[in-house]
Design a protein around this motif. Structure first.
Motif, PDB file in Angstrom:
ATOM      1  N   ILE A 142      53.171  37.366  24.541  1.00 40.69           N
ATOM      2  CA  ILE A 142      53.898  37.637  25.886  1.00 40.69           C
ATOM      3  C   ILE A 142      54.273  36.421  26.693  1.00 40.69           C
ATOM      4  O   ILE A 142      55.090  35.748  26.817  1.00 40.69           O
ATOM      5  CB  ILE A 142      53.820  39.018  26.471  1.00 40.69           C
ATOM      6  N   GLU A 143      52.761  35.225  26.643  1.00 35.82           N
ATOM      7  CA  GLU A 143      52.414  34.255  27.616  1.00 35.82           C
ATOM      8  C   GLU A 143      53.559  33.449  27.012  1.00 35.82           C
ATOM      9  O   GLU A 143      53.844  31.933  27.404  1.00 35.82           O
ATOM     10  CB  GLU A 143      51.079  34.473  27.756  1.00 35.82           C
ATOM     11  N   GLU A 144      53.259  33.012  25.199  1.00 36.00           N
ATOM     12  CA  GLU A 144      53.648  32.009  24.487  1.00 36.00           C
ATOM     13  C   GLU A 144      55.178  32.469  24.806  1.00 36.00           C
ATOM     14  O   GLU A 144      56.136  31.224  24.202  1.00 36.00           O
ATOM     15  CB  GLU A 144      52.936  32.175  23.224  1.00 36.00           C
ATOM     16  N   ALA A 145      56.078  33.181  24.779  1.00 32.95           N
ATOM     17  CA  ALA A 145      56.778  33.852  24.490  1.00 32.95           C
ATOM     18  C   ALA A 145      57.449  33.161  25.905  1.00 32.95           C
ATOM     19  O   ALA A 145      59.054  32.684  25.454  1.00 32.95           O
ATOM     20  CB  ALA A 145      57.506  35.019  23.945  1.00 32.95           C
ATOM     21  N   SER A 146      56.758  33.066  27.011  1.00 37.15           N
ATOM     22  CA  SER A 146      57.338  33.026  28.171  1.00 37.15           C
ATOM     23  C   SER A 146      57.656  31.625  28.623  1.00 37.15           C
ATOM     24  O   SER A 146      58.335  31.191  29.008  1.00 37.15           O
ATOM     25  CB  SER A 146      56.925  33.453  29.174  1.00 37.15           C
ATOM     26  N   PHE A 147      56.911  30.563  27.323  1.00 40.26           N
ATOM     27  CA  PHE A 147      56.389  29.070  27.632  1.00 40.26           C
ATOM     28  C   PHE A 147      58.450  29.038  27.356  1.00 40.26           C
ATOM     29  O   PHE A 147      58.436  27.853  27.504  1.00 40.26           O
ATOM     30  CB  PHE A 147      55.485  28.431  27.233  1.00 40.26           C
ATOM     31  N   LYS A 148      58.753  29.121  26.472  1.00 40.29           N
ATOM     32  CA  LYS A 148      59.847  29.002  25.690  1.00 40.29           C
ATOM     33  C   LYS A 148      61.040  29.334  26.254  1.00 40.29           C
ATOM     34  O   LYS A 148      62.600  28.597  25.986  1.00 40.29           O
ATOM     35  CB  LYS A 148      60.020  30.129  24.095  1.00 40.29           C
ATOM     36  N   HIS A 149      61.390  29.972  27.545  1.00 45.84           N
ATOM     37  CA  HIS A 149      62.607  30.222  28.810  1.00 45.84           C
ATOM     38  C   HIS A 149      62.057  28.963  29.612  1.00 45.84           C
ATOM     39  O   HIS A 149      61.196  28.704  30.555  1.00 45.84           O
ATOM     40  CB  HIS A 149      63.056  31.578  28.687  1.00 45.84           C
ATOM     41  N   ASP A 150      63.401  28.965  30.328  1.00 46.04           N
ATOM     42  CA  ASP A 150      63.413  27.700  31.908  1.00 46.04           C
ATOM     43  C   ASP A 150      63.919  28.718  32.946  1.00 46.04           C
ATOM     44  O   ASP A 150      63.275  28.153  33.988  1.00 46.04           O
ATOM     45  CB  ASP A 150      64.648  26.719  31.427  1.00 46.04           C
ATOM     46  N   ASP A 151      64.139  30.117  32.975  1.00 51.81           N
ATOM     47  CA  ASP A 151      64.515  30.972  33.848  1.00 51.81           C
ATOM     48  C   ASP A 151      63.228  31.170  34.792  1.00 51.81           C
ATOM     49  O   ASP A 151      61.977  31.363  34.385  1.00 51.81           O
ATOM     50  CB  ASP A 151      64.634  31.736  33.380  1.00 51.81           C
ATOM     51  N   ASP A 152      63.353  31.292  36.078  1.00 53.20           N
ATOM     52  CA  ASP A 152      62.301  31.259  36.949  1.00 53.20           C
ATOM     53  C   ASP A 152      61.660  31.983  36.788  1.00 53.20           C
ATOM     54  O   ASP A 152      60.426  32.631  37.286  1.00 53.20           O
ATOM     55  CB  ASP A 152      62.280  31.157  38.460  1.00 53.20           C
ATOM     56  N   ALA A 153      61.823  33.566  36.417  1.00 49.94           N
ATOM     57  CA  ALA A 153      61.532  35.212  36.075  1.00 49.94           C
ATOM     58  C   ALA A 153      60.451  34.832  35.576  1.00 49.94           C
ATOM     59  O   ALA A 153      59.586  35.249  35.144  1.00 49.94           O
ATOM     60  CB  ALA A 153      62.764  35.813  35.300  1.00 49.94           C
ATOM     61  N   PHE A 154      60.739  33.976  34.260  1.00 45.70           N
ATOM     62  CA  PHE A 154      59.422  34.157  33.428  1.00 45.70           C
ATOM     63  C   PHE A 154      58.513  32.810  33.248  1.00 45.70           C
ATOM     64  O   PHE A 154      57.059  33.147  33.000  1.00 45.70           O
ATOM     65  CB  PHE A 154      60.328  32.923  31.687  1.00 45.70           C
ATOM     66  N   ARG A 155      58.180  32.108  34.675  1.00 46.43           N
ATOM     67  CA  ARG A 155      56.761  31.946  34.985  1.00 46.43           C
ATOM     68  C   ARG A 155      56.055  32.566  35.887  1.00 46.43           C
ATOM     69  O   ARG A 155      55.436  32.447  36.165  1.00 46.43           O
ATOM     70  CB  ARG A 155      57.575  30.721  36.072  1.00 46.43           C
TER      71      ARG A 155
ATOM     72  N   PHE B  34      59.641  45.109  28.187  1.00 48.23           N
ATOM     73  CA  PHE B  34      60.777  44.901  27.785  1.00 48.23           C
ATOM     74  C   PHE B  34      61.897  44.165  28.533  1.00 48.23           C
ATOM     75  O   PHE B  34      62.931  43.970  27.428  1.00 48.23           O
ATOM     76  CB  PHE B  34      61.315  46.019  28.680  1.00 48.23           C
ATOM     77  N   MET B  35      61.308  43.618  30.211  1.00 49.11           N
ATOM     78  CA  MET B  35      61.705  42.329  29.786  1.00 49.11           C
ATOM     79  C   MET B  35      61.793  41.469  28.986  1.00 49.11           C
ATOM     80  O   MET B  35      62.649  40.831  29.582  1.00 49.11           O
ATOM     81  CB  MET B  35      61.011  41.844  31.217  1.00 49.11           C
ATOM     82  N   MET B  36      60.785  40.086  27.931  1.00 54.82           N
ATOM     83  CA  MET B  36      60.148  39.448  27.536  1.00 54.82           C
ATOM     84  C   MET B  36      61.663  39.903  26.206  1.00 54.82           C
ATOM     85  O   MET B  36      61.768  39.332  25.181  1.00 54.82           O
ATOM     86  CB  MET B  36      59.529  39.730  27.178  1.00 54.82           C
ATOM     87  N   LYS B  37      62.419  41.232  25.973  1.00 51.77           N
ATOM     88  CA  LYS B  37      63.508  41.715  25.210  1.00 51.77           C
ATOM     89  C   LYS B  37      62.953  41.764  23.724  1.00 51.77           C
ATOM     90  O   LYS B  37      62.752  41.550  22.926  1.00 51.77           O
ATOM     91  CB  LYS B  37      64.540  40.514  24.280  1.00 51.77           C
ATOM     92  N   LEU B  38      61.671  42.114  23.805  1.00 51.79           N
ATOM     93  CA  LEU B  38      60.319  42.232  22.592  1.00 51.79           C
ATOM     94  C   LEU B  38      60.490  43.981  22.266  1.00 51.79           C
ATOM     95  O   LEU B  38      61.027  44.974  22.748  1.00 51.79           O
ATOM     96  CB  LEU B  38      58.753  42.438  22.663  1.00 51.79           C
ATOM     97  N   LYS B  39      60.399  44.389  20.810  1.00 51.76           N
ATOM     98  CA  LYS B  39      60.819  45.965  20.487  1.00 51.76           C
ATOM     99  C   LYS B  39      59.740  46.556  21.071  1.00 51.76           C
ATOM    100  O   LYS B  39      58.510  46.208  20.785  1.00 51.76           O
ATOM    101  CB  LYS B  39      61.162  45.757  18.904  1.00 51.76           C
TER     102      LYS B  39
END
Length: 698
Positions: A493-506, A447-452
């Motif tokens: 999900i891990e691959e999608a998180s690398f596309k964001h710079d916000d610290d929450a995605f780390r 949900f946090m990654m905005k995936l359906k």
């Protein structure tokens, strides 16, 4: 319609009729405008009503002189109080009842018997002793009127930690709140507030305490489960504020007013209360949920409870985005007012709950679902179709009953009811809770990654028939039967998180590694709830600049001092990790209860007895070697969860960090010698008997 005609229609009489029919006092017969507020005889209203002037006005002149005399009880004993002082201090409600009945002069007889408001409600035999009338017919009529009138002025308010048994005709001091939550599954839980306190809203849950044949048979279980739930206090477990019983029905009030379940919150995708927050705050909020749920589950396990129902429908979210478990799932009373969903229990259940323990193998592929037994085919179905494959049918068959009874047109054919199966507690373990919590964590991160959520459901589903509690499905979307697909989704999900710079995605990659351990097929490989919580706190502090981690003080831990010094030590430790300090929050409340019949020792022993059937069966559960379990995921396991990576953080582990009471105090389970499997394979197993206590006291 002219103004004159409208005036003739909308008058005092029509408004009163409108209020009687609809419960509203509006200015239209069709659309009521305002809610009528009920008149409550609270303590403040009683004190305002019953004054010296009111008392003297309700008595005759010759009776008023006695009000200033000292009260005399039978036997010649005297007190310093006068009749007036006794009424004002102890018997205001009794005087109101007598005044309403029309026998105010009987207040002297009431005082001379040393009765006060605490003696209400009076029984009929006590009322007859007052001799309200000299005539026999009037005496009976007045006594009945007194008995019914006393409940109008007797208002026993529900206070925190109190349980009250209300009489059938007693007034309940609650008003309904005309507002429904967005989640349809929560709308059958009514919302109420105390008299004159419209902003103090509670959720009321209703439970039947018996059957038509045995009324009140479940009352003792209801009271014991309430006492058990009050033994565990946590901000993220809906707390029982008060409870009461009336007419063979039990009620509990909780001040956690949920607007959504986690299921409806995720499916809604854009809840209004969530969209109002800034985007960085939303991500911090969702990450904080993971830590808070883990801390709540840790508190449950430390108090000797297993939740056994960690599912999205049992997790609530209120209008301020606070999250909490609706109750303790292992307490059966609180599951009776919910609509059971066997398919949800199957989807989020641990693999050992749906696989035979003797044939359990971590190297095997995803196990086939085996939920619910097949129904035995009847003689009629065998003769008509040759075989019966209707596993999910719940239709009752008519079978021949061997009886010669001939009554009420019964020709020997009777409906046979299935005997209710006792609840199995074999797999209700702490490790099963951890697996279910891992499923919840993965959905929250999705949900946090905005995936359906629908895409996640399709991704993990496999084509195989499932029969769970009478519900049939052609696809299996459970987590335990699709571990391989779950792994590919976590990589996505891990691959999608690398596309964001916000610290929450780390935080996503380390959280995914944590979830991999939680979803291990071997129960003994899964981390404990406390290790999960501590690891989540480390991740949030190391990778993000979150201003505050709720429950970060871990003030509910058992065996750890919660003094002011320890709080300062925690703050200094966290400040050494980063500049922003961690604020501690703790809430302690002592509850007074009207019922004192059960002591703590009795309640503890009762809970232990209720889990005795689990202990007898858990001793037979087999567990596999660590070497075998490591191949379940197909990748190396993450480092130990209860240690900090001092190299990455450039600090030494703090000496003041909390230590799990289970690490040193829990005895090591004796291991039995290895035995060959019945199939003759070289793979060996070890049996670890269950010897952990189910109840741990501080």
């Amino acid at each position: 319609m002219s103004a004159r005609t409208l005036t003739n229609v909308v008058n005092d009489q029509t408004i009163a009729m409108n209020a009687m029919i609809f419960g509203y006092a509006g200015h239209s017969l069709v659309t009521p405008q305002h809610t009528m507020h009920q008149l409550w005889w609270t303590d403040d209203r009683i004190n305002e009503k019953v004054t010296k002037e009111y008392i003297t006005s309700r008595l005759r002149p010759n009776e008023r002189d006695r009000l200033g005399r000292p009260v005399g009880f039978g036997g010649g004993d005297l007190t310093d109080d006068t009749y007036m002082e006794w009424i004002l201090e102890r018997a205001r409600r009794l005087f109101l009842v007598l005044s309403e009945v029309g026998v105010s002069e009987k207040i002297f007889a009431v005082v001379e018997r040393s009765w006060d408001d605490d003696d209400l409600p009076l029984q009929m035999e006590d009322i007859e002793k007052l001799s309200l009338s000299n005539k026999k017919f009037d005496q009976q009529q007045l006594s009945t009127r007194f008995f019914n009138t006393q409940f109008t002025f007797l208002l026993r308010e529900l206070r925190e930690g109190v349980h009250i048994d209300y009489a059938p005709n007693e007034v309940l001091p609650l008003e309904y709140v005309m507002e429904l939550p967005p989640a349809v599954s929560l709308q059958h839980w009514s919302r109420v507030h105390p008299p004159t306190k419209p902003n103090e809203v509670y959720v009321r849950r209703k439970f039947s305490l018996g059957t038509a044949e045995s009324p009140g048979v479940f009352e003792s279980d209801f009271l014991m489960d309430i006492e058990s739930a009050r033994m565990v206090e946590h901000d993220h477990i809906a707390r029982i504020h008060s409870s009461y019983t009336v007419k063979d029905t039990g009620y509990i009030l909780t001040n956690f007013v949920g607007q959504h379940t986690l299921r409806t919150f995720i499916d809604h995708r854009n809840p209004t209360q969530y969209q109002k927050l800034p985007k960085p705050t939303r991500r911090y909020l969702v990450l904080g949920w993971l830590h808070c749920l883990a801390d709540a589950l840790t508190t449950l396990h430390q108090n000797g409870f297993c939740h056994s129902a960690v599912r999205p429908s049992n997790i609530l979210i209120d209008e301020k985005n606070n999250i909490a478990f609706s109750d303790i799932g292992s307490l059966e009373t609180f599951q009776k007012d919910k609509k059971p969903d066997p398919m949800e229990a199957y989807v989020y259940g641990a693999p050992e709950a749906h696989t035979s323990a003797l044939s359990f193998d971590v190297d095997m592929p995803a196990p086939l679902p085996n939920v619910g037994g097949n129904r035995q085919p009847s003689i009629v179905s065998k003769s008509s179709s040759g075989s019966s494959n209707s596993n999910g049918s719940i239709r009752q068959k008519l079978t021949k009953s061997p009886t010669s009874e001939f009554s009420s047109f019964n020709f020997g054919f009777r409906k046979t009811k299935k005997a209710p199966k006792p609840r199995s507690r074999i797999h209700e373990t702490e490790k099963a809770d951890v697996f279910s919590l891992g499923c919840i964590f993965l959905e929250i991160v999705t949900f946090m990654m905005k995936l359906k959520p629908s895409d996640f459901l399709k991704h993990r589903s496999s084509k195989q028939k499932v029969n769970a509690g009478g519900k049939n499905s052609r696809t299996d979307s459970s987590f335990h039967a699709n571990i391989d697909k779950i792994e590919t989704w976590m990589k996505k999900i891990e691959e999608a998180s690398f596309k964001h710079d916000d610290d929450a995605f780390r935080t996503v990659p380390p959280i995914m590694n944590l979830i991999r351990g939680m979803l291990s097929r071997a129960p003994h490989v899964r981390p404990s709830a406390r290790d999960i919580r501590d690891r989540l706190l480390d991740i949030l502090l190391q990778y993000t600049a979150i201003p505050e981690v709720h429950c970060g003080a871990h003030s509910h831990d058992i065996g750890i001092a919660t003094s002011s010094n320890s709080g300062s030590d925690n703050a200094s430790t966290i400040s050494s990790l980063r500049s922003s300090s961690l604020s501690t929050m703790s809430s302690d409340s002592d509850a007074d209860t009207i019922r004192h019949s059960t002591t703590t020792s009795v309640r503890v022993s009762s809970i232990l007895n209720s889990y005795h059937d689990r202990a007898s069966v858990l001793s037979e559960i087999s567990e596999m070697d660590d070497d075998e379990s490591m191949g379940a995921i197909g990748r190396p396991m993450p480092p130990p969860l209860n240690t900090l990576d001092a190299t990455r953080r450039n600090i030494a582990p703090s000496a003041a960090s909390p230590v799990s009471p289970r690490s040193s105090g829990t005895p090591v389970s004796p291991q039995s010698p290895r035995q060959s499997s019945p199939s003759g394979e070289n793979r060996s197993r070890k049996t670890v008997p269950w010897n952990k206590p189910f109840m741990r006291l501080p």
